[in-house]
Scaffold this motif. Structure first.
Motif, short mmCIF file in Angstrom:
data_model
loop_
_atom_site.label_atom_id
_atom_site.label_comp_id
_atom_site.label_asym_id
_atom_site.label_seq_id
_atom_site.Cartn_x
_atom_site.Cartn_y
_atom_site.Cartn_z
N TRP A 130 0.75 -1.32 -0.03
CA TRP A 130 -0.12 -0.09 -0.03
C TRP A 130 0.73 1.24 0.03
CZ3 TRP A 130 -5.54 -1.50 1.40
CH2 TRP A 130 -6.41 -0.44 1.01
N HIS A 156 1.46 4.38 -2.96
CA HIS A 156 1.22 5.59 -2.59
C HIS A 156 2.71 6.47 -2.86
CE1 HIS A 156 -2.45 5.50 0.22
NE2 HIS A 156 -2.90 4.97 -0.97
N HIS A 176 -6.13 2.16 -8.61
CA HIS A 176 -6.03 1.97 -6.85
C HIS A 176 -7.23 2.31 -6.44
CE1 HIS A 176 -3.82 2.07 -3.37
NE2 HIS A 176 -4.12 3.17 -3.20
N LEU A 209 -3.78 10.76 0.17
CA LEU A 209 -2.88 9.83 0.80
C LEU A 209 -2.41 9.68 1.96
CD1 LEU A 209 -0.64 9.97 -2.81
CD2 LEU A 209 -2.39 8.21 -2.13
FE LIG Z 1 -4.56 4.49 -1.42
#
Ligand SMILES: [Fe+2]
Ligand SMILES: [Fe+2]
Length: 187
Positions: free
Chosen positions: A39, A43, A87, A167
């Motif tokens: 993850w 990002h 995403h 984010l």
């Molecule tokens: Fe995300």
């Protein structure tokens, strides 16, 4: 104060409690599970693309030409739009429902992240249109190609600012949550 993505300065206090048990200082690679690490890598990729595109715009402002701007910016922009959209689909369609189930107390926080996705979707559409406008103006030799480039640069700045906010706030919820419920996120 509004929690809307374009005005908030941080994840609201009400959704920060997961961080207390697993603060950022402890997000060292070795402690994180595979899903959380992946993850953060995703990002990081979006942040890198944003920085690369901002660098292209800065080079243009420093006296670069439009052809170089186009060559440097458009392929990165296309990849950024495609990857970020994909995403968000996976998060909203797959991961967020799992998170709502295993940690019902964070439901309002997940709602906020979903609302962010809607807001960013609008920004990405604007960015796509601005990118296409610049591309077409340059390809056709239109006299206002520089105006299109400036419009694209503005759209990029706005979308990047909002995406950065999202984010970071998403990480504050998702990384501790995945770590806390590692079993639910094991492959
Ligand atoms: Fe995300
Ligand atoms: Fe997201």
């Amino acid at each position: 104060m509004s929690d809307a993505l374009d005005v908030r300065q941080a994840l609201p206090e009400a959704h920060r409690w997961l961080l207390e048990t697993y603060p950022r200082l402890r997000w060292h690679d070795a402690e994180l599970g595979e899903v959380a690490r992946f993850w953060l890598q995703m990002h990081g990729g979006f942040r890198q693309k944003q920085a690369a595109m901002a660098g292209q715009v800065a080079a243009w402002h420093a006296g670069g030409d439009l052809v170089s701007l186009h060559r440097g910016l458009i392929p990165t922009l296309q990849a950024y739009l495609q990857h970020l959209d994909g995403h968000h689909r996976v998060e909203t369609g797959h991961y967020f429902p799992v998170m709502r189930r295993v940690e019902p107390r964070i439901t309002a926080g997940i709602d906020l992240l979903d609302a962010d996705h809607d807001a960013i979707h609008g920004q990405l559409e604007a960015l796509f249109k601005a990118g296409l406008g610049f591309h077409q103006a340059l390809a056709s030799g239109a006299p206002d190609a520089a105006d299109h480039a400036a419009h694209l640069a503005d759209a990029l700045e706005r979308a990047s600012r909002q995406t950065d906010r999202h984010l970071e706030d998403e990480e504050d919820i998702v990384i501790p949550l995945i770590t806390r419920h590692a079993d639910a996120f094991a492959h």
